[in-house]
Design an enzyme around this catalytic site. Structure first.
Site, PDB file in Angstrom:
ATOM      1  CG  ASN A 100      -1.684  -1.334   1.090  1.00  0.00           C
ATOM      2  OD1 ASN A 100      -1.670  -2.292   1.869  1.00  0.00           O
ATOM      3  ND2 ASN A 100      -2.893  -0.983   0.861  1.00  0.00           N
ATOM      4  CB  CYS A 107      -0.211   6.828   1.413  1.00  0.00           C
ATOM      5  SG  CYS A 107       0.981   7.340   1.931  1.00  0.00           S
ATOM      6  CB  CYS A 108      -2.458   2.254  -3.000  1.00  0.00           C
ATOM      7  SG  CYS A 108      -2.838   2.281  -4.139  1.00  0.00           S
ATOM      8  CG  PHE A 109      -4.037   3.095   2.526  1.00  0.00           C
ATOM      9  CD1 PHE A 109      -4.360   1.680   3.368  1.00  0.00           C
ATOM     10  CD2 PHE A 109      -3.692   3.778   2.619  1.00  0.00           C
ATOM     11  CE1 PHE A 109      -3.841   1.141   4.451  1.00  0.00           C
ATOM     12  CE2 PHE A 109      -1.661   3.316   2.772  1.00  0.00           C
ATOM     13  CZ  PHE A 109      -2.415   2.267   3.905  1.00  0.00           C
TER      14      PHE A 109
END
Length: 237
Positions: A100, A107-109
């Site tokens: 993530n 920031c991959c969310f």
């Protein structure tokens, strides 16, 4: 609606930001000790900034244990109806430290609007975001990569081992060096970082021992195309 980050929140947004900051300050001790979260907001009686910094201490019983994971953040002008943007600062060795958390800082969310899944809601705030981000710093972290959710074998354990190296080398040692060199992006959390380091010194030494079987070895990661030269002697200095 597209998020705007011009540091010009409307009255409602500014009120909500100040409300969230007040709650964080009220619960600061619990956030530090129980959640491993620290915040630094750029707000005073004469200035107001939508930018803030966040420090996540890597959870115990994980390859991220005691690591100092710093993030640069900013509330959008339309907060709380849109999420903040967050950039990962703790980087090094061209290593992808988590599925993530990208090497470029992304920031991959889903709750940040940077991945598919449950979207952001106005009831969320810096605390809930920090807790959610910290919750993915787990053992066998590659399970957070789509398609790898149920894998647990020698390949996934090798990636976990490389993250243990990253954690000590770049998540601890390089951060401490940055503090001694007066690098500004680390300075908001100087006291907290030094305090955690002293308390977890033995833990860090034990983590290095877990890497001894690969000492003086150049290891290719099974994912994300990076190599790591494991040098435990250097880590122990």
């Amino acid at each position: 609606m597209k998020a705007v980050f011009k540091n010009k929140p409307n009255t409602r947004a500014k009120s909500r930001i100040l409300y969230d900051i007040k709650n964080i300050e009220k619960n600061q001790e619990n956030l530090n000790k129980q959640e491993g979260l620290y915040f630094k907001f750029n707000v005073s009686s004469v200035t107001f900034s939508t930018k803030y910094s966040m420090l996540i201490i890597g959870p115990d019983d994980s390859p991220y244990v005691g690591g100092f994971y710093l993030f640069e953040s900013q509330f959008p002008d339309q907060y709380p109806f849109l999420p903040m943007k967050i950039k990962s600062i703790t980087q090094g060795g061209d290593i992808r430290k988590h599925p993530n958390l990208y090497r470029c800082g992304k920031c991959c969310f889903s709750f940040l609007g940077t991945w598919t899944g449950p979207p952001w809601t106005a009831c969320q705030n810096p605390t809930t975001v920090g807790i959610s981000m910290r919750s993915v710093l787990t053992n066998n972290p590659i399970n957070n990569e789509p398609g790898w959710e149920k894998k647990n074998d020698a390949v996934t354990k090798l990636y976990e081992t490389l993250i243990r190296y990253f954690n000590i080398k770049y998540g601890v040692i390089e951060i401490l060096k940055g503090i001694t060199q007066g690098i500004n992006k680390y300075s908001p959390f100087k006291t907290a970082i030094i305090d955690v380091f002293k308390r977890k010194y033995t833990t860090y030494k034990n983590e290095i021992k877990k890497l001894n079987h690969l000492n003086k070895t150049d290891v290719k990661s099974p994912v994300y195309s990076f190599n790591v030269y494991i040098d435990c002697d250097l880590l122990n200095k």
